[in-house]
Structure formats: C-alpha cells, structure tokens
Enzyme design. Sequence first.
Site, PDB file in Angstrom:
ATOM      1  N   ASP A 158       0.877  -1.178   0.000  1.00  0.00           N
ATOM      2  CA  ASP A 158       0.000   0.000   0.000  1.00  0.00           C
ATOM      3  C   ASP A 158       0.908   1.221   0.000  1.00  0.00           C
ATOM      4  O   ASP A 158       1.635   1.461   0.980  1.00  0.00           O
ATOM      5  CB  ASP A 158      -0.889  -0.033   1.249  1.00  0.00           C
ATOM      6  N   TYR A 205      -8.527  14.977  -6.788  1.00  0.00           N
ATOM      7  CA  TYR A 205      -7.716  14.359  -7.849  1.00  0.00           C
ATOM      8  C   TYR A 205      -6.836  15.421  -8.512  1.00  0.00           C
ATOM      9  O   TYR A 205      -5.619  15.240  -8.644  1.00  0.00           O
ATOM     10  CB  TYR A 205      -8.640  13.682  -8.870  1.00  0.00           C
ATOM     11  N   ASN A 225       2.849   4.388 -10.623  1.00  0.00           N
ATOM     12  CA  ASN A 225       1.586   4.403 -11.372  1.00  0.00           C
ATOM     13  C   ASN A 225       0.359   4.344 -10.467  1.00  0.00           C
ATOM     14  O   ASN A 225      -0.703   4.829 -10.852  1.00  0.00           O
ATOM     15  CB  ASN A 225       1.605   3.205 -12.344  1.00  0.00           C
TER      16      ASN A 225
END
Length: 252
Positions: free
Chosen positions: A77, A168, A104
């Site tokens: 994680d 985001y 990524n």
Amino acid sequence: MPKGKPILRGSMLSGRLALVTGANRGIGIAVARALAREGCNLIITGRDERSLIKARAELEKLQPKKLNLHVLAQSCDVRSPDSVDYLFALVRGLRKPLDILINNAGIAHPPRTVAELPYPTWMEVVDTNLNGLFLMTQAALAVMKRGSTIVNNLSIAAERVFPGSAAYNASKHGALGFTNTLREELRPKGIRVIALMPGATDTAIWNTMWPKAPRRKMMSAETVARTVVDALLLPEKTTVEKVVMMPSGGAL
Ligand SMILES: NC(=O)c1ccc[n+]([C@@H]2O[C@H](COP(=O)([O-])OP(=O)(O)OC[C@H]3O[C@@H](n4cnc5c(N)ncnc54)[C@H](OP(=O)(O)O)[C@@H]3O)[C@@H](O)[C@H]2O)c1
C-alpha cells in the site's frame, strides 16, 4: 502483434530491473506487460494479492524464456511507510540496482464540488496520489544508480482542472510539482525523471469518476504503455521530460 508474443530484438531494456506500482490492472499491468516483452525483470505491486498473483503468472509467460528473468509480486500500500519499507527490504534482497521505477498507483473519486467533498475522500486521494508517490520515490532512490529512470504517471489533470475532481486535480498538480523538483535534483546524478500525463484511458478508474463515460473515445492502456517503453528506450543522454497524451478526439 499477436497478443502474448514476446518481442525479441535485443532490447536495451533486457535484463533490467523495473518496479511498477498498481500493476495488477489498468495502465500499470499494461506497462508491466510491455516491459516483460522487452525482457525486464519485474517487481509488481498493488494492494490486492489475488490479482497480483494472476498478473505475475501472465507476465512470466510474456518474458523471453532464454533470458531467465523473474517477476516478484508483492502487495504494497503506497500510503503506508511500513508497507513501502517492507517492499524495499525485498528489493534490496535482490542485490541488483533498480533501473526503472514506474510510479503508477493512483485513485480518483466520485464527482463532488469542493463544498460537498468529504474530508476522508480528500485525504485518501491525496495520501495515495501524492504522499504515496513521495514514499515510493524516496525509498527507491536508495537503490537507483546513474542511468536509471523514474516515470511518474500523473494525468492531464496535473495541469488542467476538471470541476468536481478537486482532490484528484490537487493531488496530480502537487505530483507534477514533486516530479519537476525531483528531475532537477536527479539531473546531476544521471537519473531521468519523466512526467507521464495521459488523458482519458479506458480503465477501471472511470467506474469511480464517471461510470457512463464514453469508453470508445478513450485511449487504450496498451497505447500508454507503448509510449512509456518508447521513452525508456531513448538513448541515456536523451530524455522526454513530459509526455502528454490525448485521445485524438480531444478530452471527453
Ligand atoms: N485511466 C485514465 O483515464 C487515466 C488518465 C491519466 C492518468 N491516470 C493515472 O493512471 C494511474 C493508474 O490508473 P488506471 O487508470 O490504470 O486505474 P486502475 O485500473 O483503477 O488502476 C489503479 C491501480 O492503482 C493501484 N492502487 C490504488 N491505490 C493503491 C494504494 N494505496 N497502494 C498501492 N496501489 C494502489 C490499484 O491496485 P489495488 O487496488 O489492488 O491497490 C491498481 O493497480 C493512476 O495514477 C491514474 O491517476 C489514469
């Protein structure tokens, strides 16, 4: 090219060691597949162990047999310093420098205005897309040498904004600032840093952001992966610093 067939063309990537985060699906597994075909040894990570094990089996089949390569699949994680430390203890155990780091792993969130966005959602997105990027990169730098490359998968949202995606957008804008700083710090050390900035790509991330988004207009993860490999194959003294990719029809 028929699916699953390795390319054998004496790639300058063959025998290199590459670590791809978020490699159990989407853009991450597409990049891992492309690197496997080029003859890279791979370390693949993500949180979901079952899909990682499946991915490892698939990638092993893609690697050119005669090179005797390996794929290490380890759940990690990126938000957790302990999890990242554990992963890099395994990487150090391989006793090989890390040649390629593909940062990524990332998440999005359902559309919400800033007024509506729950704080835990904000925290989770920033923790994954920005703090995770820092943790992974810092740990990787200890095992990277001159001639290696870091690719940070950002988004066009690192420069543009999409209303309803504040966490985001902010995480990716921050990640671009981090990436640009890292590049200048690593330039004298001969480590290349690439900001990968794809537009809409057909992956599961859209189930969170916009489930009914028109998938047929999007780029494929394989196209993004091919571009990453092309950038990695540039001669060591050359780099692309920023790769912006868009569906030719434009943003959705
Ligand atoms: N698809 C697009 O249109 C697009 C465009 C531009 C940029 N991107 C970026 O591309 C990257 C990959 O996204 P994708 O589109 O391929 O989406 P995806 O299919 O949802 O893949 C996301 C990957 O990240 C991993 N991940 C998420 N949280 C993690 C965590 N805390 N620790 C470790 N791994 C984690 C996931 O695995 P687990 O869930 O098992 O952990 C999964 O492998 C993201 O950074 C995204 O922002 C996507």
